[in-house]
Design a protein around this motif. Structure first.
Motif, PDB file in Angstrom:
ATOM      1  N   GLU A 128      -9.007  45.615  33.310  1.00 31.39           N
ATOM      2  CA  GLU A 128     -10.310  45.854  32.711  1.00 31.39           C
ATOM      3  C   GLU A 128     -11.191  46.731  33.589  1.00 31.39           C
ATOM      4  OE1 GLU A 128     -11.657  44.188  29.408  1.00 31.39           O
ATOM      5  OE2 GLU A 128      -9.641  45.043  29.500  1.00 31.39           O
ATOM      6  N   SER A 129     -11.071  46.588  34.897  1.00 38.05           N
ATOM      7  CA  SER A 129     -11.857  47.398  35.814  1.00 38.05           C
ATOM      8  C   SER A 129     -11.128  47.489  37.147  1.00 38.05           C
ATOM      9  CB  SER A 129     -13.256  46.801  36.016  1.00 38.05           C
ATOM     10  OG  SER A 129     -14.093  47.693  36.715  1.00 38.05           O
ATOM     11  N   TYR A 130     -11.528  48.438  37.949  1.00 41.45           N
ATOM     12  CA  TYR A 130     -10.906  48.619  39.260  1.00 41.45           C
ATOM     13  C   TYR A 130     -11.876  49.354  40.172  1.00 41.45           C
ATOM     14  CZ  TYR A 130      -9.715  53.105  36.997  1.00 41.45           C
ATOM     15  OH  TYR A 130      -9.767  54.289  36.310  1.00 41.45           O
ATOM     16  N   GLY A 131     -11.552  49.340  41.471  1.00 40.53           N
ATOM     17  CA  GLY A 131     -12.383  50.009  42.462  1.00 40.53           C
ATOM     18  C   GLY A 131     -12.021  51.474  42.583  1.00 40.53           C
ATOM     19  N   LEU A 132     -11.606  51.893  43.791  1.00 45.03           N
ATOM     20  CA  LEU A 132     -11.308  53.302  44.020  1.00 45.03           C
ATOM     21  C   LEU A 132      -9.967  53.737  43.446  1.00 45.03           C
ATOM     22  CD1 LEU A 132     -12.493  53.810  47.721  1.00 45.03           C
ATOM     23  CD2 LEU A 132     -13.688  54.443  45.606  1.00 45.03           C
ATOM     24  N   TYR A 133      -9.017  52.829  43.386  1.00 53.71           N
ATOM     25  CA  TYR A 133      -7.653  53.216  43.044  1.00 53.71           C
ATOM     26  C   TYR A 133      -7.354  53.005  41.567  1.00 53.71           C
ATOM     27  CZ  TYR A 133      -2.633  53.314  42.729  1.00 53.71           C
ATOM     28  OH  TYR A 133      -1.356  53.606  42.342  1.00 53.71           O
ATOM     29  N   ASN A 134      -6.937  54.064  40.882  1.00 55.82           N
ATOM     30  CA  ASN A 134      -6.537  54.000  39.482  1.00 55.82           C
ATOM     31  C   ASN A 134      -5.017  53.964  39.418  1.00 55.82           C
ATOM     32  OD1 ASN A 134      -5.907  54.439  36.789  1.00 55.82           O
ATOM     33  ND2 ASN A 134      -7.500  55.985  36.492  1.00 55.82           N
ATOM     34  N   PRO A 135      -4.414  52.919  38.835  1.00 52.28           N
ATOM     35  CA  PRO A 135      -2.953  52.830  38.794  1.00 52.28           C
ATOM     36  C   PRO A 135      -2.291  53.962  38.014  1.00 52.28           C
ATOM     37  CG  PRO A 135      -3.960  51.122  37.432  1.00 52.28           C
ATOM     38  CD  PRO A 135      -5.066  51.731  38.240  1.00 52.28           C
ATOM     39  N   LEU A 136      -3.054  54.715  37.235  1.00 55.29           N
ATOM     40  CA  LEU A 136      -2.488  55.865  36.534  1.00 55.29           C
ATOM     41  C   LEU A 136      -1.877  56.884  37.482  1.00 55.29           C
ATOM     42  CD1 LEU A 136      -5.136  56.654  33.769  1.00 55.29           C
ATOM     43  CD2 LEU A 136      -2.701  56.298  33.383  1.00 55.29           C
ATOM     44  N   SER A 137      -2.325  56.895  38.732  1.00 54.08           N
ATOM     45  CA  SER A 137      -1.883  57.919  39.672  1.00 54.08           C
ATOM     46  C   SER A 137      -0.483  57.672  40.219  1.00 54.08           C
ATOM     47  CB  SER A 137      -2.870  58.029  40.843  1.00 54.08           C
ATOM     48  OG  SER A 137      -2.942  56.818  41.557  1.00 54.08           O
ATOM     49  N   ALA A 138       0.094  56.497  39.967  1.00 58.14           N
ATOM     50  CA  ALA A 138       1.407  56.199  40.560  1.00 58.14           C
ATOM     51  C   ALA A 138       2.293  55.405  39.620  1.00 58.14           C
ATOM     52  CB  ALA A 138       1.225  55.448  41.868  1.00 58.14           C
ATOM     53  N   ALA A 139       2.186  55.656  38.312  1.00 55.98           N
ATOM     54  CA  ALA A 139       3.001  54.919  37.352  1.00 55.98           C
ATOM     55  C   ALA A 139       3.393  55.851  36.213  1.00 55.98           C
ATOM     56  CB  ALA A 139       2.233  53.714  36.809  1.00 55.98           C
ATOM     57  N   LEU A 140       4.451  55.494  35.514  1.00 52.55           N
ATOM     58  CA  LEU A 140       4.928  56.265  34.380  1.00 52.55           C
ATOM     59  C   LEU A 140       4.105  55.911  33.152  1.00 52.55           C
ATOM     60  CD1 LEU A 140       7.051  58.119  33.030  1.00 52.55           C
ATOM     61  CD2 LEU A 140       8.434  56.048  32.656  1.00 52.55           C
TER      62      LEU A 140
END
Length: 244
Positions: A139-151
């Motif tokens: 739902e929310s996150y800090g600095l790191y977006n998991p989109l940057s390291a996942a398929l």
């Protein structure tokens, strides 16, 4: 890891009904915390704050894990509420309240405050067995977006919000006394909810699970726990979340 929340596995306690043991999953290793306990809450017992534990509190299941590197305090409060504060910009930790076992279609409500400084997630988090799947509805996150390291596998609209669907694979991870390969499934809200104060929402898990299934991302035949989790890596922050 500036990308470590996804690229390197954050360790967590999970009580597997499918193997009937506590395990901690890490990249390339496994440890069994000596201070893990079960019961109705726990005290603050270590220099690094609240020791790792799972159990029940006021009718809800809770799971709390820390590697001890951060100064972290996790507290179970009335009903579905928990409070977490962490500091030191070091270590891995995750905690929250929910249910054990989870279900395929639960509508989960959350409200409170979420104020991370650095890498962190606020998510619906859980595991299934047969096969072993770890999943996040972020739902929310800090600095790191998991989109940057996942398929990226697709998109879904649930509860009026758009989510990116992702998948990552962890290969040959040691679980207790066997090596397994397992996948992580993700729905990441886009845009994320504001992580700098008051936060609330409702998540229909069945909407996400059906979208994953339509993309060939099948969950396991049985659920382990399902919680609203606050997670941090080499960061600091506070969260007070009520789950229902």
């Amino acid at each position: 890891m500036s990308q470590a929340l996804s690229q390197a596995k954050i360790s967590k306690i999970f009580s597997f009904s499918c193997i009937a043991l506590f395990a901690t999953v890490v990249t390339g290793a496994v440890t069994l915390p000596t201070n893990a306990t079960k019961g109705e809450g726990f005290g603050l017992l270590s220099h690094s704050g609240t020791p790792s534990a799972t159990g029940t509190s006021n009718g809800y299941y809770y799971s709390w894990w820390t590697d001890g590197a951060a100064q972290a305090t996790y507290t179970n409060s009335a009903g579905g509420q928990y409070t977490l504060s962490w500091s030191g910009n070091n270590g891995n930790l995750v905690g929250g309240k929910g249910w054990n076992p989870g279900t395929n279609g639960r509508v989960i409500n959350y409200s409170g405050t979420y104020q991370p400084n650095g890498n962190s997630y606020l998510s619906i988090y859980g595991w299934t067995c047969n096969p072993l799947i770890e999943y996040y509805i972020v739902e929310s996150y800090g600095l790191y977006n998991p989109l940057s390291a996942a398929l990226k596998r697709g998109l879904v609209t649930c509860d009026g919000a758009n989510y990116d669907i992702l998948m990552t694979t962890h290969t040959n991870q040691l679980l207790i006394n066997s090596t397994q390969t397992f996948q992580q499934y993700w729905s990441v809200r886009n845009p994320k909810k504001n992580p700098r104060g008051l936060i609330s929402g409702s998540v229909n898990t069945g909407c996400h699970f059906a979208a994953w299934q339509n993309l060939g991302m099948s969950l396991g035949s049985s659920h382990n726990y399902q919680i609203v989790a606050t997670e941090g890596y080499q960061s600091s922050g506070t969260a007070t979340i009520t789950v229902s």
